[in-house]
Design a protein around this motif. Structure first.
Motif, PDB file in Angstrom:
ATOM      1  N   LEU A 161       0.903  -1.208  -0.053  1.00 11.78           N
ATOM      2  CA  LEU A 161       0.107  -0.049  -0.124  1.00 11.78           C
ATOM      3  C   LEU A 161       0.800   1.266  -0.006  1.00 11.78           C
ATOM      4  O   LEU A 161       0.309   2.334  -0.611  1.00 11.78           O
ATOM      5  CB  LEU A 161      -0.741   0.176   1.280  1.00 11.78           C
ATOM      6  CG  LEU A 161      -2.053  -0.811   1.156  1.00 11.78           C
ATOM      7  CD1 LEU A 161      -2.712  -1.298   2.514  1.00 11.78           C
ATOM      8  CD2 LEU A 161      -3.235  -0.402   0.238  1.00 11.78           C
TER       9      LEU A 161
ATOM     10  N   ARG B  49      -4.197   6.475   2.810  1.00  9.96           N
ATOM     11  CA  ARG B  49      -4.900   6.831   1.808  1.00  9.96           C
ATOM     12  C   ARG B  49      -4.937   8.337   1.321  1.00  9.96           C
ATOM     13  O   ARG B  49      -4.699   8.661   0.046  1.00  9.96           O
ATOM     14  CB  ARG B  49      -6.462   6.509   2.247  1.00  9.96           C
ATOM     15  CG  ARG B  49      -7.591   6.922   1.038  1.00  9.96           C
ATOM     16  CD  ARG B  49      -9.136   6.936   1.617  1.00  9.96           C
ATOM     17  NE  ARG B  49      -9.308   5.553   2.396  1.00  9.96           N
ATOM     18  CZ  ARG B  49      -9.776   4.540   1.825  1.00  9.96           C
ATOM     19  NH1 ARG B  49     -10.195   4.521   0.196  1.00  9.96           N
ATOM     20  NH2 ARG B  49     -10.122   3.598   2.365  1.00  9.96           N
TER      21      ARG B  49
ATOM     22  N   THR C 281      -1.678   8.994  -0.981  1.00  9.85           N
ATOM     23  CA  THR C 281      -1.368   8.027  -2.092  1.00  9.85           C
ATOM     24  C   THR C 281      -1.469   9.010  -3.465  1.00  9.85           C
ATOM     25  O   THR C 281      -0.187   8.705  -3.991  1.00  9.85           O
ATOM     26  CB  THR C 281      -2.536   7.004  -2.209  1.00  9.85           C
ATOM     27  OG1 THR C 281      -2.398   6.168  -1.044  1.00  9.85           O
ATOM     28  CG2 THR C 281      -2.160   6.085  -3.414  1.00  9.85           C
TER      29      THR C 281
ATOM     30  N   ARG D 169      -3.534   3.619  -7.172  1.00  7.76           N
ATOM     31  CA  ARG D 169      -4.643   3.864  -6.458  1.00  7.76           C
ATOM     32  C   ARG D 169      -4.900   3.234  -5.054  1.00  7.76           C
ATOM     33  O   ARG D 169      -4.788   1.925  -4.946  1.00  7.76           O
ATOM     34  CB  ARG D 169      -5.995   4.103  -7.089  1.00  7.76           C
ATOM     35  CG  ARG D 169      -5.842   5.006  -8.369  1.00  7.76           C
ATOM     36  CD  ARG D 169      -7.247   5.007  -9.084  1.00  7.76           C
ATOM     37  NE  ARG D 169      -7.353   5.867 -10.112  1.00  7.76           N
ATOM     38  CZ  ARG D 169      -8.223   6.100 -10.890  1.00  7.76           C
ATOM     39  NH1 ARG D 169      -9.394   5.422 -10.634  1.00  7.76           N
ATOM     40  NH2 ARG D 169      -8.270   6.830 -11.951  1.00  7.76           N
ATOM     41  N   TYR D 170      -5.277   3.680  -4.184  1.00 11.02           N
ATOM     42  CA  TYR D 170      -5.306   3.161  -2.593  1.00 11.02           C
ATOM     43  C   TYR D 170      -6.410   1.959  -2.650  1.00 11.02           C
ATOM     44  O   TYR D 170      -5.977   0.714  -2.438  1.00 11.02           O
ATOM     45  CB  TYR D 170      -5.561   4.193  -1.598  1.00 11.02           C
ATOM     46  CG  TYR D 170      -5.704   3.634  -0.251  1.00 11.02           C
ATOM     47  CD1 TYR D 170      -4.427   3.352   0.510  1.00 11.02           C
ATOM     48  CD2 TYR D 170      -6.671   3.021   0.538  1.00 11.02           C
ATOM     49  CE1 TYR D 170      -4.534   3.260   1.914  1.00 11.02           C
ATOM     50  CE2 TYR D 170      -6.994   2.856   1.834  1.00 11.02           C
ATOM     51  CZ  TYR D 170      -5.789   2.774   2.593  1.00 11.02           C
ATOM     52  OH  TYR D 170      -5.587   2.485   3.661  1.00 11.02           O
ATOM     53  N   GLU D 171      -7.446   2.282  -3.418  1.00 17.03           N
ATOM     54  CA  GLU D 171      -8.524   1.196  -3.393  1.00 17.03           C
ATOM     55  C   GLU D 171      -8.157   0.099  -4.273  1.00 17.03           C
ATOM     56  O   GLU D 171      -8.488  -0.905  -4.021  1.00 17.03           O
ATOM     57  CB  GLU D 171      -9.627   1.810  -3.918  1.00 17.03           C
ATOM     58  CG  GLU D 171     -10.542   2.872  -2.860  1.00 17.03           C
ATOM     59  CD  GLU D 171     -10.798   2.103  -1.634  1.00 17.03           C
ATOM     60  OE1 GLU D 171     -11.208   0.820  -1.672  1.00 17.03           O
ATOM     61  OE2 GLU D 171     -10.876   2.737  -0.772  1.00 17.03           O
TER      62      GLU D 171
ATOM     63  N   SER E 217      -5.095  -0.898  -4.832  1.00 18.44           N
ATOM     64  CA  SER E 217      -4.081  -1.942  -4.055  1.00 18.44           C
ATOM     65  C   SER E 217      -4.834  -2.717  -3.048  1.00 18.44           C
ATOM     66  O   SER E 217      -4.451  -4.032  -2.718  1.00 18.44           O
ATOM     67  CB  SER E 217      -3.126  -0.991  -3.281  1.00 18.44           C
ATOM     68  OG  SER E 217      -2.237  -0.653  -4.360  1.00 18.44           O
TER      69      SER E 217
ATOM     70  N   ILE F 122       4.311  -0.731   4.295  1.00 17.48           N
ATOM     71  CA  ILE F 122       4.070   0.827   4.316  1.00 17.48           C
ATOM     72  C   ILE F 122       5.318   1.742   4.726  1.00 17.48           C
ATOM     73  O   ILE F 122       6.093   0.985   5.566  1.00 17.48           O
ATOM     74  CB  ILE F 122       2.857   1.661   4.992  1.00 17.48           C
ATOM     75  CG1 ILE F 122       2.865   1.230   6.560  1.00 17.48           C
ATOM     76  CG2 ILE F 122       1.654   0.887   4.454  1.00 17.48           C
ATOM     77  CD1 ILE F 122       1.823   2.094   7.440  1.00 17.48           C
TER      78      ILE F 122
ATOM     79  N   LEU G 259      -5.295   2.385   7.944  1.00 16.19           N
ATOM     80  CA  LEU G 259      -4.829   1.642   7.052  1.00 16.19           C
ATOM     81  C   LEU G 259      -4.658   0.200   7.556  1.00 16.19           C
ATOM     82  O   LEU G 259      -5.002  -0.652   6.711  1.00 16.19           O
ATOM     83  CB  LEU G 259      -3.291   2.294   6.722  1.00 16.19           C
ATOM     84  CG  LEU G 259      -2.594   1.309   5.712  1.00 16.19           C
ATOM     85  CD1 LEU G 259      -1.807   2.448   4.675  1.00 16.19           C
ATOM     86  CD2 LEU G 259      -1.717   0.423   6.172  1.00 16.19           C
TER      87      LEU G 259
ATOM     88  N   ASP H  67      -7.992  -1.259   7.165  1.00 13.50           N
ATOM     89  CA  ASP H  67      -8.401  -1.462   5.649  1.00 13.50           C
ATOM     90  C   ASP H  67      -7.682  -2.709   5.307  1.00 13.50           C
ATOM     91  O   ASP H  67      -8.156  -3.556   4.614  1.00 13.50           O
ATOM     92  CB  ASP H  67      -8.048  -0.330   4.988  1.00 13.50           C
ATOM     93  CG  ASP H  67      -8.899   0.807   5.183  1.00 13.50           C
ATOM     94  OD1 ASP H  67      -9.972   0.791   5.792  1.00 13.50           O
ATOM     95  OD2 ASP H  67      -8.292   2.001   4.687  1.00 13.50           O
TER      96      ASP H  67
END
Length: 285
Positions: free
Chosen positions: A164, A168, A171, A179-181, A183, A201, A215, A218
């Motif tokens: 990641l 978010r 990013t 993109r965060y989503e 990943s 990270i 994060l 998530d």
């Protein structure tokens, strides 16, 4: 107005060491014409890892099609992947006698399959020549093409990692195309197929502590079981400057928090990188 330079603290000053194993690893890497993230990424742990006979192999060439602001890997138009590279990586792993190997790659957005086919050939060659070696692969997002992610899953490495990189909010500033989503979707796809999913990270880029914990949540929802947290170090003046050097006690607090939240394995310290002590991860598969 120029941003004030943040001075590197004592706990991040390292001394490169090199024993006979370091020199042997260096000879194998160089004689096989291999690229490693150890050198390309200017990893601060190269001395320690190479002295132990471990290295993280970088496939797909040494030119990346993306230009992430934290990364030292050259950006441009790469040549086609070298057909002999999978065999050379597999032979190097054999010569090093690795029980656990780590392979990563540059982004190959120039290829229709984003490099997935070359990845699969590399994994198969490693498996054929090193049947007793467990394998961790650190993959790109393949431009969000889940059918390419599935090809890596089907090749059956023990651990599939996708970073990641940052929280978010940061990013878009740090990663050039990812993109965060997207990943999170890649990680979720890996975990949903019963494969051990790992992510990593960097901190010190301007994130807030609560964003790091978000994060973590998530990543856990996506099914990630292994997490690495390390300090971002500016490789050269061309990359984004360090916003903050996070103290070791904060890394330890994040390690305890991540374990309490449910991660099975956590490496969190200033000099931790994605593949640092990766051999320990194989025990959690």
């Amino acid at each position: 107005m120029m941003k004030e330079h943040v001075r590197k603290p004592d706990w991040l000053k390292i001394r490169l060491r090199g024993n006979e194993q370091f020199r042997r690893t260096k000879r194998i890497v160089e004689s096989h014409g291999l690229h490693t993230i150890c050198t390309g990424g200017r990893c601060p742990n190269r001395g320690e890892c190479w002295s132990c006979g471990t290295a993280t192999f970088l496939i797909g060439g040494e030119i990346c099609t993306r230009s992430c602001r934290f990364c030292h890997t050259p950006t441009g138009r790469p040549r086609p992947p070298e057909p002999s590279e999978p065999e050379r990586v597999a032979e190097s792993i054999r010569l090093m006698g690795l029980r656990h190997a780590v392979v990563t790659s540059v982004d190959r957005d120039d290829l229709p399959d984003a490099g997935a086919g070359h990845w699969v050939r590399t994994i198969r060659c490693i498996r054929t020549l090193n049947p007793q070696t467990t394998l961790e692969v650190l993959i790109p997002d393949f431009r969000g093409q889940m059918e390419q992610v599935d090809r890596i899953i089907e090749a059956a490495p023990e651990i599939i990692s996708h970073n990641l990189e940052t929280v978010r909010r940061l990013t878009p500033q740090i990663r050039s195309a990812a993109r965060y989503e997207t990943s999170l979707s890649v990680l979720s796809r890996i975990a949903s197929r019963g494969v051990c999913a790992k992510t990593g990270i960097m901190v010190g880029l301007g994130e807030r502590p609560e964003e790091v914990e978000t994060l973590m949540d998530d990543a856990l929802r996506a099914g990630v079981s292994i997490l690495t947290v390390g300090q971002y170090l500016q490789p050269s003046r061309r990359q984004i400057p360090v916003a903050e050097y996070v103290p070791p006690q904060q890394f330890e607090a994040w390690r305890r928090t991540a374990l309490a939240k449910g991660f099975r394995q956590v490496e969190s310290a200033p000099l931790v990188r994605s593949s640092y002590h990766a051999e320990k991860n194989a025990k959690h598969v």
